[in-house]
Design a protein around this motif. Structure first.
Motif, PDB file in Angstrom:
ATOM      1  N   GLY A 182       0.821  -1.212   0.000  1.00 58.55           N
ATOM      2  CA  GLY A 182       0.000   0.000   0.000  1.00 58.55           C
ATOM      3  C   GLY A 182       0.850   1.255   0.000  1.00 58.55           C
ATOM      4  N   ASP A 183       0.556   2.134   0.925  1.00 59.79           N
ATOM      5  CA  ASP A 183       1.209   3.437   0.975  1.00 59.79           C
ATOM      6  C   ASP A 183       2.553   3.428   1.700  1.00 59.79           C
ATOM      7  OD1 ASP A 183      -0.952   4.542  -0.348  1.00 59.79           O
ATOM      8  OD2 ASP A 183      -2.031   4.889   1.525  1.00 59.79           O
ATOM      9  N   GLY A 184       3.009   2.276   2.130  1.00 58.45           N
ATOM     10  CA  GLY A 184       4.275   2.217   2.846  1.00 58.45           C
ATOM     11  C   GLY A 184       4.183   2.760   4.257  1.00 58.45           C
ATOM     12  N   ASP A 185       2.972   2.743   4.816  1.00 58.74           N
ATOM     13  CA  ASP A 185       2.800   3.285   6.159  1.00 58.74           C
ATOM     14  C   ASP A 185       2.691   2.195   7.223  1.00 58.74           C
ATOM     15  OD1 ASP A 185       0.356   2.314   5.422  1.00 58.74           O
ATOM     16  OD2 ASP A 185      -0.768   4.083   6.034  1.00 58.74           O
ATOM     17  N   THR A 186       3.008   0.971   6.860  1.00 60.08           N
ATOM     18  CA  THR A 186       2.963  -0.130   7.803  1.00 60.08           C
ATOM     19  C   THR A 186       4.389  -0.454   8.216  1.00 60.08           C
ATOM     20  OG1 THR A 186       1.057  -0.962   6.604  1.00 60.08           O
ATOM     21  CG2 THR A 186       2.045  -2.447   8.174  1.00 60.08           C
ATOM     22  N   CYS A 187       4.930   0.351   9.097  1.00 59.28           N
ATOM     23  CA  CYS A 187       6.327   0.202   9.494  1.00 59.28           C
ATOM     24  C   CYS A 187       6.470   0.046  10.997  1.00 59.28           C
ATOM     25  CB  CYS A 187       7.131   1.432   9.087  1.00 59.28           C
ATOM     26  SG  CYS A 187       7.266   1.662   7.320  1.00 59.28           S
ATOM     27  N   VAL A 188       7.587  -0.495  11.363  1.00 63.71           N
ATOM     28  CA  VAL A 188       7.969  -0.522  12.765  1.00 63.71           C
ATOM     29  C   VAL A 188       9.209   0.336  12.925  1.00 63.71           C
ATOM     30  CG1 VAL A 188       6.983  -2.794  13.244  1.00 63.71           C
ATOM     31  CG2 VAL A 188       9.355  -2.617  12.501  1.00 63.71           C
ATOM     32  N   GLU A 189       9.412   0.800  14.139  1.00 64.57           N
ATOM     33  CA  GLU A 189      10.614   1.545  14.472  1.00 64.57           C
ATOM     34  C   GLU A 189      11.296   0.822  15.610  1.00 64.57           C
ATOM     35  OE1 GLU A 189       9.366   6.111  13.525  1.00 64.57           O
ATOM     36  OE2 GLU A 189       8.662   5.271  15.411  1.00 64.57           O
ATOM     37  N   ILE A 190      12.630   0.899  15.620  1.00 68.55           N
ATOM     38  CA  ILE A 190      13.392   0.292  16.707  1.00 68.55           C
ATOM     39  C   ILE A 190      14.331   1.330  17.303  1.00 68.55           C
ATOM     40  CG2 ILE A 190      13.267  -2.036  15.724  1.00 68.55           C
ATOM     41  CD1 ILE A 190      16.254  -1.644  14.924  1.00 68.55           C
ATOM     42  N   ALA A 191      14.684   1.096  18.556  1.00 65.98           N
ATOM     43  CA  ALA A 191      15.642   1.956  19.241  1.00 65.98           C
ATOM     44  C   ALA A 191      16.454   1.093  20.196  1.00 65.98           C
ATOM     45  CB  ALA A 191      14.934   3.055  20.025  1.00 65.98           C
ATOM     46  N   GLU A 192      17.724   1.403  20.305  1.00 60.22           N
ATOM     47  CA  GLU A 192      18.567   0.686  21.259  1.00 60.22           C
ATOM     48  C   GLU A 192      18.295   1.231  22.643  1.00 60.22           C
ATOM     49  OE1 GLU A 192      22.691   0.192  20.248  1.00 60.22           O
ATOM     50  OE2 GLU A 192      22.203   0.315  18.126  1.00 60.22           O
ATOM     51  N   ALA A 193      18.007   0.336  23.552  1.00 63.54           N
ATOM     52  CA  ALA A 193      17.772   0.669  24.956  1.00 63.54           C
ATOM     53  C   ALA A 193      18.612  -0.316  25.764  1.00 63.54           C
ATOM     54  CB  ALA A 193      16.299   0.570  25.305  1.00 63.54           C
ATOM     55  N   HIS A 194      19.916  -0.219  25.565  1.00 67.00           N
ATOM     56  CA  HIS A 194      20.876  -1.207  26.060  1.00 67.00           C
ATOM     57  C   HIS A 194      20.528  -1.735  27.431  1.00 67.00           C
ATOM     58  CE1 HIS A 194      24.272  -2.875  24.199  1.00 67.00           C
ATOM     59  NE2 HIS A 194      25.139  -2.541  25.081  1.00 67.00           N
ATOM     60  N   PRO A 195      20.484  -3.006  27.643  1.00 66.57           N
ATOM     61  CA  PRO A 195      20.848  -4.121  26.754  1.00 66.57           C
ATOM     62  C   PRO A 195      19.651  -4.679  25.986  1.00 66.57           C
ATOM     63  CG  PRO A 195      20.531  -4.990  28.935  1.00 66.57           C
ATOM     64  CD  PRO A 195      20.253  -3.497  29.012  1.00 66.57           C
ATOM     65  N   ARG A 196      18.651  -3.858  25.754  1.00 66.11           N
ATOM     66  CA  ARG A 196      17.448  -4.307  25.081  1.00 66.11           C
ATOM     67  C   ARG A 196      17.218  -3.513  23.790  1.00 66.11           C
ATOM     68  NH1 ARG A 196      14.831  -7.604  28.506  1.00 66.11           N
ATOM     69  NH2 ARG A 196      12.791  -7.395  27.550  1.00 66.11           N
ATOM     70  N   ILE A 197      16.276  -3.986  22.990  1.00 65.80           N
ATOM     71  CA  ILE A 197      15.841  -3.283  21.790  1.00 65.80           C
ATOM     72  C   ILE A 197      14.365  -2.955  21.990  1.00 65.80           C
ATOM     73  CG2 ILE A 197      15.396  -3.464  19.302  1.00 65.80           C
ATOM     74  CD1 ILE A 197      18.354  -3.332  19.943  1.00 65.80           C
ATOM     75  N   ALA A 198      14.029  -1.704  21.787  1.00 62.72           N
ATOM     76  CA  ALA A 198      12.635  -1.271  21.895  1.00 62.72           C
ATOM     77  C   ALA A 198      12.035  -1.250  20.492  1.00 62.72           C
ATOM     78  CB  ALA A 198      12.560   0.110  22.525  1.00 62.72           C
ATOM     79  N   ILE A 199      10.786  -1.665  20.391  1.00 60.12           N
ATOM     80  CA  ILE A 199      10.089  -1.755  19.111  1.00 60.12           C
ATOM     81  C   ILE A 199       8.735  -1.078  19.269  1.00 60.12           C
ATOM     82  CG2 ILE A 199       9.201  -3.344  17.345  1.00 60.12           C
ATOM     83  CD1 ILE A 199      11.051  -5.499  18.785  1.00 60.12           C
ATOM     84  N   PRO A 255      15.353  -8.516  24.713  1.00 60.53           N
ATOM     85  CA  PRO A 255      16.810  -8.534  24.831  1.00 60.53           C
ATOM     86  C   PRO A 255      17.465  -8.372  23.453  1.00 60.53           C
ATOM     87  CG  PRO A 255      15.843 -10.316  26.114  1.00 60.53           C
ATOM     88  CD  PRO A 255      14.738  -9.721  25.274  1.00 60.53           C
ATOM     89  N   ALA A 256      18.540  -7.593  23.395  1.00 61.95           N
ATOM     90  CA  ALA A 256      19.224  -7.323  22.124  1.00 61.95           C
ATOM     91  C   ALA A 256      19.664  -8.616  21.435  1.00 61.95           C
ATOM     92  CB  ALA A 256      20.418  -6.396  22.353  1.00 61.95           C
ATOM     93  N   ARG A 257      20.145  -9.575  22.193  1.00 60.24           N
ATOM     94  CA  ARG A 257      20.578 -10.853  21.584  1.00 60.24           C
ATOM     95  C   ARG A 257      19.412 -11.586  20.934  1.00 60.24           C
ATOM     96  NH1 ARG A 257      25.009 -14.145  25.014  1.00 60.24           N
ATOM     97  NH2 ARG A 257      26.782 -12.930  24.270  1.00 60.24           N
ATOM     98  N   SER A 258      18.270 -11.570  21.590  1.00 60.61           N
ATOM     99  CA  SER A 258      17.085 -12.232  21.032  1.00 60.61           C
ATOM    100  C   SER A 258      16.627 -11.532  19.754  1.00 60.61           C
ATOM    101  CB  SER A 258      15.943 -12.231  22.050  1.00 60.61           C
ATOM    102  OG  SER A 258      16.307 -12.980  23.187  1.00 60.61           O
ATOM    103  N   PHE A 259      16.675 -10.209  19.746  1.00 58.00           N
ATOM    104  CA  PHE A 259      16.285  -9.458  18.557  1.00 58.00           C
ATOM    105  C   PHE A 259      17.241  -9.758  17.402  1.00 58.00           C
ATOM    106  CE2 PHE A 259      16.089  -5.632  15.878  1.00 58.00           C
ATOM    107  CZ  PHE A 259      14.737  -5.619  15.601  1.00 58.00           C
ATOM    108  N   ALA A 260      18.529  -9.803  17.679  1.00 58.32           N
ATOM    109  CA  ALA A 260      19.519 -10.112  16.646  1.00 58.32           C
ATOM    110  C   ALA A 260      19.286 -11.511  16.081  1.00 58.32           C
ATOM    111  CB  ALA A 260      20.933  -9.989  17.210  1.00 58.32           C
TER     112      ALA A 260
END
Length: 62
Positions: free
Chosen positions: A16-33, A47-52
């Protein structure tokens, strides 16, 4: 918590319009989504390792 984080939008988005996105941010030692369409709503943190490992699994399944 989400205001001080440096959010990055996914380079891939849904159809579609490309508006179905996620954003991530490093929140050491985790990743926020979060949902880019509703950034003030709930944020998922893993956890950052699980996200990787998840990202590598997605890459291999292509």
């Amino acid at each position: 918590m989400t205001e001080a984080m440096r959010w990055r939008k996914s380079t891939y988005s849904g159809g579609g319009d490309g508006d179905t996105c996620v954003e991530i941010a490093e929140a050491h030692p985790r990743i926020a989504i979060r949902d880019s369409k509703a950034p003030a709503r709930a944020t998922l943190s893993v956890p950052a390792r699980s996200f990787a490992a998840f990202i590598e699994s997605v890459k291999r399944s292509r």
